[in-house]
Design an enzyme around this catalytic site. Structure first.
Site, mmCIF file in Angstrom:
data_model
loop_
_atom_site.group_PDB
_atom_site.id
_atom_site.type_symbol
_atom_site.label_atom_id
_atom_site.label_comp_id
_atom_site.label_asym_id
_atom_site.label_seq_id
_atom_site.Cartn_x
_atom_site.Cartn_y
_atom_site.Cartn_z
ATOM 1 N N ASN A 104 0.562 -1.278 -2.502
ATOM 2 C CA ASN A 104 0.541 -0.293 -1.411
ATOM 3 C C ASN A 104 1.778 0.593 -1.478
ATOM 4 O O ASN A 104 2.863 0.140 -1.856
ATOM 5 C CB ASN A 104 0.464 -1.002 -0.050
ATOM 6 N N PRO A 107 -3.463 -8.884 1.001
ATOM 7 C CA PRO A 107 -2.552 -7.752 0.769
ATOM 8 C C PRO A 107 -3.286 -6.613 0.058
ATOM 9 O O PRO A 107 -4.325 -6.831 -0.578
ATOM 10 C CB PRO A 107 -1.480 -8.363 -0.148
ATOM 11 N N ASP A 108 -2.680 -5.420 0.164
ATOM 12 C CA ASP A 108 -3.306 -4.216 -0.385
ATOM 13 C C ASP A 108 -2.881 -4.045 -1.846
ATOM 14 O O ASP A 108 -2.042 -3.205 -2.173
ATOM 15 C CB ASP A 108 -2.847 -3.024 0.490
ATOM 16 N N ILE A 109 -3.471 -4.881 -2.731
ATOM 17 C CA ILE A 109 -3.080 -4.847 -4.157
ATOM 18 C C ILE A 109 -4.328 -4.829 -5.062
ATOM 19 O O ILE A 109 -4.307 -5.377 -6.162
ATOM 20 C CB ILE A 109 -2.190 -6.069 -4.500
#
Ligand code: SPV
Ligand code: MG
Length: 575
Positions: free
Chosen positions: A139, A75-77
């Site tokens: 995100n 994930p975009d974290i």
């Protein structure tokens, strides 16, 4: 990797500032690995805009945190480390030559950010965009996620620290304002823009996840005024992922300088991969998935493998093509002239058509020639040819004779109808064509029409499609959309001359499609009633319908089909 896009970091770094000077709106697209980088770098459309030629391509590459993380399955974290991001960045830089903007997430704490700036600048990256959120960010696009912003003052400090360590004037640090994402309001966004510009940032990205561009347009009006007030000119950037119906012209007029298409190549690849995987599961084989997959050879070409192959053995590969001449049928029109001989043995100025064909093939380095005989097969002769006999020539078409020589198709082949005479200049460029399936077509029918009654294999090129949006007609590669003798001549753009080239992949697909049709043939009025009447051009049309690209190589005259006695007289004069 391809060597074609080689560039040194110090040459690349300044290209974004250069593009900003030259273009009213700089167009950037996302890449997440080497291959998508090549697509972003090299994709191009060309066409005509009301008669004037235009060409369009992307000006640079966005190395996105969303797509870099997603391509690693994360994930975009900010869970993907900077080193891992840098590896993707280097992978893309190695195969591209356009400027790159890196999505720096929050930039981490100021000491970390200083290191990132130094490494990115050294690598040849042109800009880093950092967002004013608290590490580790979430995100921006997903509703309901917590979006906590740093104070404008702390973020401004980070900008100053970054600007202080950069070594060249070419590198840019751009601030991304997340106030509209974090629902902190337009006034907060405006306030932050002023603070960040005063801290020395090189540009502002305003982000929004609304369906409409209204709020970013409102910000753009303010930004223009602010620049006047501060007496500066620094780019304004937007990422229209959610408000994607906005057109580039509108963004340009609103004062945006850079548009970023931030995630599209990854989303497209994911969807295609999933569809392909499911198609294979459904069919328990991969044949049905082939039309939605790029041919292996196209991948080879894109990543430079074909260049390597060409360098290794250009000469051999050019001379390795086998040629198949289907010459089995009995000619009805010239029966009286032929006296029981096959048409290929007809003499033109003292030399048979077949001898003439063999001579022009040989002079182009093509010596592996197989002729498929049928009618009067024992009379079919020429020096250094191989023969394959089709005993069932009465029950099939040229296609069925051609397939008799399938053992010669394995590494790709050239097919030449047996009643065609060619001028010297036609074969040599054809041999060099890299496409998997390429048919030689004559555009002379655009200038004059054929005699009534003659069966002509007409071709319609894909470029003939109606004018698109905004009257711009894009030129697709030379692709055929329709072929066959049933096409309305007024619709046709070309005539197939009976000469075609198949690469190894093209030949494999040709044979597979033939076999599939022969087992599952269903009569179709536009084709033929039985499979024995199915022609070469019917099979090509079938391949086009299944999604295989069939290219054409355009000529203007320079060939002659010996169809009737007038053609013989003309050929005797010409040769
Ligand atoms: C990205 O591409 O990673 C971005 C843009 O930061 S967005 O996903 O819209 O936040
Ligand atoms: Mg991001």
């Amino acid at each position: 990797m391809t060597l074609l896009n080689n560039i040194l970091p110090e040459h690349r770094r300044g290209l974004l500032k250069k593009a900003l000077k030259e273009e009213a709106l700089v167009r950037i697209i996302e890449a997440h690995n080497g291959l998508s980088g090549i697509v972003a770098n090299d994709a191009k459309v060309q066409g005509l805009d009301e008669g004037s030629p235009i060409a369009r391509e992307f000006d640079g590459i966005w190395e996105s945190s969303l797509t870099d993380s997603a391509s690693k399955g994360h994930p975009d974290i900010e869970v993907v480390s900077f080193d891992s991001r840098l590896q993707s960045i280097q992978e893309i830089l190695a195969v591209t030559n356009k400027p790159m903007i890196v999505d720096g997430d929050t930039g981490g704490e100021p000491n970390n950010f200083e290191y990132s700036v130094t490494k990115l600048e050294k690598a040849g990256v042109s800009a880093v965009i950092i967002e004013d959120k608290v590490f580790p960010k979430r995100n921006s696009l997903e509703a309901g996620t917590s979006q906590e912003q740093e104070t404008p003052e702390d973020f401004a400090k980070k900008i100053r620290r970054g600007k202080a360590v950069q070594a060249s004037d070419d590198f840019m640090i751009i601030a991304r304002i997340e106030s509209l994402i974090a629902e902190a309001g337009m006034d907060d966004a405006k306030h932050r823009a002023r603070v960040y510009l005063e801290a020395g940032v090189d540009g502002i990205m305003i982000h929004s996840k609304q369906k409409s561009p209204e709020e970013v347009f409102e910000f753009a009006v303010f930004y223009r005024e602010l620049q006047k007030e501060l007496n500066i000119s620094k780019p304004l950037i937007c990422v229209p992922t959610t408000y994607n119906s906005v057109h580039e012209d509108e963004l340009r007029s609103a004062g945006f300088n850079i548009v970023i298409y931030a995630n599209h190549l990854l989303r497209a690849a994911y969807q295609s991969m999933l569809e392909t995987a499911k198609t294979i599961l459904i069919n328990q084989r991969s044949f049905e998935a082939d039309p939605i997959c790029a041919p292996v050879r196209e991948i080879f070409k894109t990543v430079g493998f074909l260049d390597v192959k060409e360098k290794d053995k250009l000469e051999e590969s050019l001379r390795a093509d086998s040629v198949i001449i289907p010459a089995a049928g009995e000619d009805e029109i010239l029966k009286s002239v032929l006296n029981g001989k096959p048409k290929a043995m007809l003499e033109i100025s003292g030399k048979t058509i077949l001898d003439r064909q063999v001579a022009s093939l040989n002079s182009n380095g093509l010596s592996d020639i197989t002729v498929v005989s049928g009618y009067a097969g024992d009379k079919l002769k020429a020096n250094s040819i191989q023969k394959v006999h089709n005993p069932n020539y009465l029950d099939g078409t040229t296609l069925h004779s051609l397939i008799m020589a399938r053992s010669k198709m394995e590494n790709g082949f050239i097919m030449l109808y047996s009643d065609i005479l060619l001028e010297e200049h036609i074969l040599s460029p054809l041999i060099r064509c890299q496409e998997d399936i390429i048919l030689v077509v004559d555009n002379a029918i655009q200038y004059h029409r054929h005699d009534e009654g003659k069966v002509v294999d007409f071709v319609t090129s894909r470029n003939k499609s109606s004018a698109g949006r905004r009257k711009i007609r894009f030129v697709y590669e030379n692709l055929i959309s329709k072929i066959g003798d049933k096409i309305d001549p007024t619709e046709a753009t070309h005539e197939f001359i009976g000469l075609a080239k198949f690469s190894k992949t093209g030949a494999e697909n040709f044979i597979h499609t033939f076999e599939d049709c022969s087992q599952n043939y269903e009569s179709d009025l536009s084709k033929s009633k039985t499979f024995s009447q199915f022609s070469f051009t019917n099979l090509i049309q079938e391949m086009i319908n299944r999604g295989f690209p069939v290219h054409f190589f355009e000529i203007h005259q320079g060939w002659l089909e010996i169809h009737n006695e007038n053609d013989i007289a003309l050929a005797n004069d010409l040769f």
